[in-house]
Design a protein around this motif. Structure first.
Motif, PDB file in Angstrom:
ATOM      1  N   MET A 148      17.286 -25.934  -8.355  1.00 53.31           N
ATOM      2  CA  MET A 148      18.024 -24.782  -8.432  1.00 53.31           C
ATOM      3  C   MET A 148      19.678 -25.219  -8.899  1.00 53.31           C
ATOM      4  O   MET A 148      20.139 -24.351 -10.023  1.00 53.31           O
ATOM      5  CB  MET A 148      18.262 -24.264  -7.089  1.00 53.31           C
ATOM      6  CG  MET A 148      17.238 -23.602  -6.581  1.00 53.31           C
ATOM      7  SD  MET A 148      17.349 -21.795  -6.054  1.00 53.31           S
ATOM      8  CE  MET A 148      18.492 -21.176  -7.120  1.00 53.31           C
ATOM      9  N   ALA A 149      20.350 -26.086  -8.777  1.00 52.76           N
ATOM     10  CA  ALA A 149      21.625 -26.578  -9.414  1.00 52.76           C
ATOM     11  C   ALA A 149      21.243 -26.568 -10.873  1.00 52.76           C
ATOM     12  O   ALA A 149      22.134 -26.266 -11.456  1.00 52.76           O
ATOM     13  CB  ALA A 149      22.322 -27.815  -8.748  1.00 52.76           C
ATOM     14  N   GLU A 175      21.766 -21.967 -17.267  1.00 50.83           N
ATOM     15  CA  GLU A 175      22.209 -20.688 -17.475  1.00 50.83           C
ATOM     16  C   GLU A 175      23.799 -20.549 -17.664  1.00 50.83           C
ATOM     17  O   GLU A 175      24.187 -19.746 -18.508  1.00 50.83           O
ATOM     18  CB  GLU A 175      21.858 -19.639 -16.312  1.00 50.83           C
ATOM     19  CG  GLU A 175      22.127 -18.339 -16.693  1.00 50.83           C
ATOM     20  CD  GLU A 175      21.805 -17.380 -15.476  1.00 50.83           C
ATOM     21  OE1 GLU A 175      21.308 -17.814 -14.382  1.00 50.83           O
ATOM     22  OE2 GLU A 175      22.177 -16.306 -15.465  1.00 50.83           O
ATOM     23  N   TRP A 176      24.579 -21.224 -16.881  1.00 47.69           N
ATOM     24  CA  TRP A 176      25.906 -21.290 -17.157  1.00 47.69           C
ATOM     25  C   TRP A 176      26.208 -21.785 -18.621  1.00 47.69           C
ATOM     26  O   TRP A 176      27.225 -21.257 -19.407  1.00 47.69           O
ATOM     27  CB  TRP A 176      26.606 -21.999 -16.123  1.00 47.69           C
ATOM     28  CG  TRP A 176      28.367 -21.848 -16.272  1.00 47.69           C
ATOM     29  CD1 TRP A 176      28.716 -20.556 -16.022  1.00 47.69           C
ATOM     30  CD2 TRP A 176      28.891 -22.763 -16.336  1.00 47.69           C
ATOM     31  NE1 TRP A 176      30.151 -20.843 -16.034  1.00 47.69           N
ATOM     32  CE2 TRP A 176      30.247 -22.244 -16.262  1.00 47.69           C
ATOM     33  CE3 TRP A 176      29.139 -24.201 -16.504  1.00 47.69           C
ATOM     34  CZ2 TRP A 176      31.603 -22.978 -16.489  1.00 47.69           C
ATOM     35  CZ3 TRP A 176      30.137 -24.783 -16.807  1.00 47.69           C
ATOM     36  CH2 TRP A 176      31.546 -24.154 -16.669  1.00 47.69           C
ATOM     37  N   ILE A 229      20.922 -23.528 -12.434  1.00 43.29           N
ATOM     38  CA  ILE A 229      22.231 -22.468 -12.745  1.00 43.29           C
ATOM     39  C   ILE A 229      23.056 -23.044 -13.734  1.00 43.29           C
ATOM     40  O   ILE A 229      23.649 -22.281 -14.429  1.00 43.29           O
ATOM     41  CB  ILE A 229      22.741 -22.301 -11.229  1.00 43.29           C
ATOM     42  CG1 ILE A 229      21.800 -21.583 -10.262  1.00 43.29           C
ATOM     43  CG2 ILE A 229      24.111 -21.824 -11.379  1.00 43.29           C
ATOM     44  CD1 ILE A 229      22.327 -21.579  -8.837  1.00 43.29           C
ATOM     45  N   LEU A 230      23.283 -24.434 -13.611  1.00 46.53           N
ATOM     46  CA  LEU A 230      23.827 -24.966 -14.555  1.00 46.53           C
ATOM     47  C   LEU A 230      23.617 -24.759 -16.236  1.00 46.53           C
ATOM     48  O   LEU A 230      24.291 -24.512 -17.191  1.00 46.53           O
ATOM     49  CB  LEU A 230      23.885 -26.567 -14.482  1.00 46.53           C
ATOM     50  CG  LEU A 230      25.043 -27.430 -15.037  1.00 46.53           C
ATOM     51  CD1 LEU A 230      26.366 -27.150 -14.443  1.00 46.53           C
ATOM     52  CD2 LEU A 230      24.688 -28.792 -15.106  1.00 46.53           C
ATOM     53  N   LEU A 267      29.771 -18.084  -9.928  1.00 39.54           N
ATOM     54  CA  LEU A 267      30.024 -18.549 -11.336  1.00 39.54           C
ATOM     55  C   LEU A 267      29.423 -17.563 -12.089  1.00 39.54           C
ATOM     56  O   LEU A 267      30.031 -17.040 -13.137  1.00 39.54           O
ATOM     57  CB  LEU A 267      29.311 -19.996 -11.582  1.00 39.54           C
ATOM     58  CG  LEU A 267      30.213 -21.172 -11.072  1.00 39.54           C
ATOM     59  CD1 LEU A 267      29.309 -22.389 -11.189  1.00 39.54           C
ATOM     60  CD2 LEU A 267      31.534 -21.081 -11.465  1.00 39.54           C
ATOM     61  N   VAL A 268      28.147 -17.308 -11.968  1.00 38.67           N
ATOM     62  CA  VAL A 268      27.691 -16.416 -13.272  1.00 38.67           C
ATOM     63  C   VAL A 268      28.280 -15.037 -13.178  1.00 38.67           C
ATOM     64  O   VAL A 268      28.422 -14.567 -14.554  1.00 38.67           O
ATOM     65  CB  VAL A 268      25.850 -16.386 -12.738  1.00 38.67           C
ATOM     66  CG1 VAL A 268      25.443 -15.232 -13.694  1.00 38.67           C
ATOM     67  CG2 VAL A 268      25.340 -17.518 -13.013  1.00 38.67           C
ATOM     68  N   GLY A 309      26.355 -20.951  -7.564  1.00 40.85           N
ATOM     69  CA  GLY A 309      25.749 -20.028  -8.728  1.00 40.85           C
ATOM     70  C   GLY A 309      25.986 -18.579  -8.803  1.00 40.85           C
ATOM     71  O   GLY A 309      26.468 -17.974  -9.660  1.00 40.85           O
ATOM     72  N   VAL A 349      24.176 -24.024  -3.001  1.00 39.47           N
ATOM     73  CA  VAL A 349      24.338 -24.044  -4.341  1.00 39.47           C
ATOM     74  C   VAL A 349      24.055 -22.659  -5.062  1.00 39.47           C
ATOM     75  O   VAL A 349      24.685 -22.180  -5.921  1.00 39.47           O
ATOM     76  CB  VAL A 349      23.332 -25.275  -4.977  1.00 39.47           C
ATOM     77  CG1 VAL A 349      23.043 -24.952  -6.425  1.00 39.47           C
ATOM     78  CG2 VAL A 349      23.631 -26.514  -4.585  1.00 39.47           C
ATOM     79  N   ALA A 350      23.228 -22.199  -4.119  1.00 38.62           N
ATOM     80  CA  ALA A 350      22.810 -20.836  -4.806  1.00 38.62           C
ATOM     81  C   ALA A 350      24.056 -19.531  -4.574  1.00 38.62           C
ATOM     82  O   ALA A 350      24.245 -18.991  -5.646  1.00 38.62           O
ATOM     83  CB  ALA A 350      21.718 -20.018  -3.902  1.00 38.62           C
TER      84      ALA A 350
END
Lengths: 222, 206
Positions: free
Chosen positions: A19-20, A26-27, A23-24, B21-22, B18, B14-15
């Motif tokens: 998941m991390a 996508e960022w 997300i990274l 951040l997004v 996230g 983490v979620a």
């Protein structure tokens, strides 16, 4: 007794890392735009309200016939129109290539050389989009040609277009609508109609959307 | 067992991070230059005077006409059911509130279409996608609806049907009875139509 681990149980540990990573990813993909805006919308809008942003055909004719000119005309039409006829000395940068690296570089170097870039299309509207884009991207010395190439060509070769051609462009002409309607009625022999204002329907009620204030915490409750 | 709980807790952490951040990046309320260029190449922002006339006559509730000309010109003449937002007031809060309402389709109208194009681009940068431009502006309105040019006999049926529709619109917007014109076209006798000199702004073409 150790139970045999199911698939999920085996790999559950890796899930947060996956998941991390997602997300990274996508960022990272939200990278900065290639051509960031240098001017805000309101700033550009104010600049548009000032005179001098649009050249008249007469001004343009004067400028490109001048020796040692400091103007650079840029044609934003397609290649066929350009080949049929263009302003002498004009550079061809069609709309779809405006933000290509090569075009952008050449525009930048024009500006750095101190030239005034004058964009023109077949009509005035065609150059308005590119002009605004460049203005918002930070270009200072950019102008538009009023009336477009059609007007300028008519000015340069009046015999080709004939007497009936009237080059009119935004900001110059004013259409007298009440007069036109009056003439239409006179021609039809029906002058004695209600005046124009009475013919018009009601203006629509413009409902301004009310901004919803944030809901407070639930009141009452059990 | 502990390890699973730990990894699940880490997952939630983490979620959560996230999610924080997004949206920070997503908050960009403006379109980018590349996107605007693509939008410029797409001609779907234009609506014809015929389409606007039809929608006014049918009283289409989804249509909102916004006239960008100065107040004085608007008061002298404006299209039915049009509201006036002079171009210089375009960036005011009230104006932007009206324009941001995407429940209706907003058609920008100006003298020709240069002001409309400029306004459209600025609004599009602010991600307003329900804005359209009446092609040719009021100048075109005068030339196609108020004084529809008579198409020559040789033009295809579609053009002549369009002319009939325009005659109807002309009647609606000026109050002039267009019966006289219709008679000339439908009559079987050989009538030499008296060409009103003003009508033929587009002579010869379809």
């Amino acid at each position: 007794m150790i139970m045999k681990k199911t698939f999920v149980q085996k790999y559950l540990l890796y899930l947060p890392f996956l998941m991390a990573a997602l997300i990274l990813l996508e960022w990272l993909s939200l990278k900065a735009p290639e051509y960031p805006w240098k001017r805000g919308v309101k700033e550009v809008h104010s600049a548009l309200l000032q005179a001098g942003e649009t050249f008249s055909p007469e001004q343009a004719k004067f400028y490109f016939q001048e020796e040692g000119t400091k103007y650079q005309f840029v044609d934003v039409r397609d290649i066929y129109a350009f080949n049929l006829g263009h302003i002498p000395g004009a550079v061809h940068i069609p709309l779809h290539r405006l933000l290509d690296d090569a075009s952008y570089e050449s525009l930048r170097s024009m500006e750095e050389a101190g030239l005034l870039i004058v964009l023109y299309g077949e009509d005035e509207r065609e150059a308005a989009g590119p002009y605004l884009l460049l203005k918002q991207l930070g270009f200072e010395n950019v102008r538009m040609l009023g009336g477009g190439y059609a007007c300028l060509a008519a000015l340069l070769e009046p015999e080709a277009v004939g007497d009936s051609y009237k080059c009119a462009y935004a900001g110059v002409e004013e259409i007298d609508f009440p007069q036109i309607i009056k003439e239409i009625r006179e021609e039809a022999g029906q002058e004695n109609l209600a005046p124009v204002e009475a013919m018009e329907t009601q203006q629509p009620e413009v409902v301004l959307p009310k901004r919803r204030t944030k809901q407070t915490t639930l009141e009452g409750g059990c | 067992m502990n390890r699973i709980y730990l990894s699940l807790a880490l997952l939630v952490l983490v979620a959560g991070a996230g999610l924080l951040l997004v949206p920070l990046e997503e908050k960009r309320e403006e379109a980018e230059a590349g996107q605007l260029l693509q939008d410029l190449r797409d001609a779907s922002r234009f609506v014809s005077t015929d389409a606007v006339a039809r929608r006014i006559i049918e009283q289409d509730p989804a249509l909102l006409l916004v006239d960008l000309r100065p107040e004085k010109e608007f008061n002298a003449f404006h299209l039915p059911a049009a509201i006036n937002i002079p171009f210089e007031n375009l960036m005011e809060e009230d104006a932007l509130d009206i324009l941001a309402d995407d429940r209706r389709e907003i058609v920008l109208v100006s003298q020709r279409d240069v002001l409309s194009e400029e306004a459209w681009l600025l609004l599009r940068r602010m991600r307003m996608k329900h804005i359209y431009i009446m092609r040719g502006g009021l100048h075109s309105w005068a030339e196609t609806i108020l004084r529809p040019p008579v198409p020559p006999e040789s033009c295809p049926e579609e053009v002549r049907r369009r002319y009939q529709a325009r005659l109807g619109a002309q009647q609606f917007f000026t109050g002039v009875n267009a019966v006289q014109e219709k008679k000339e076209i439908n009559s079987p006798e050989v009538v030499i139509p008296q060409r009103k000199s003003r009508q033929t702004t587009l002579e010869g073409g379809c």
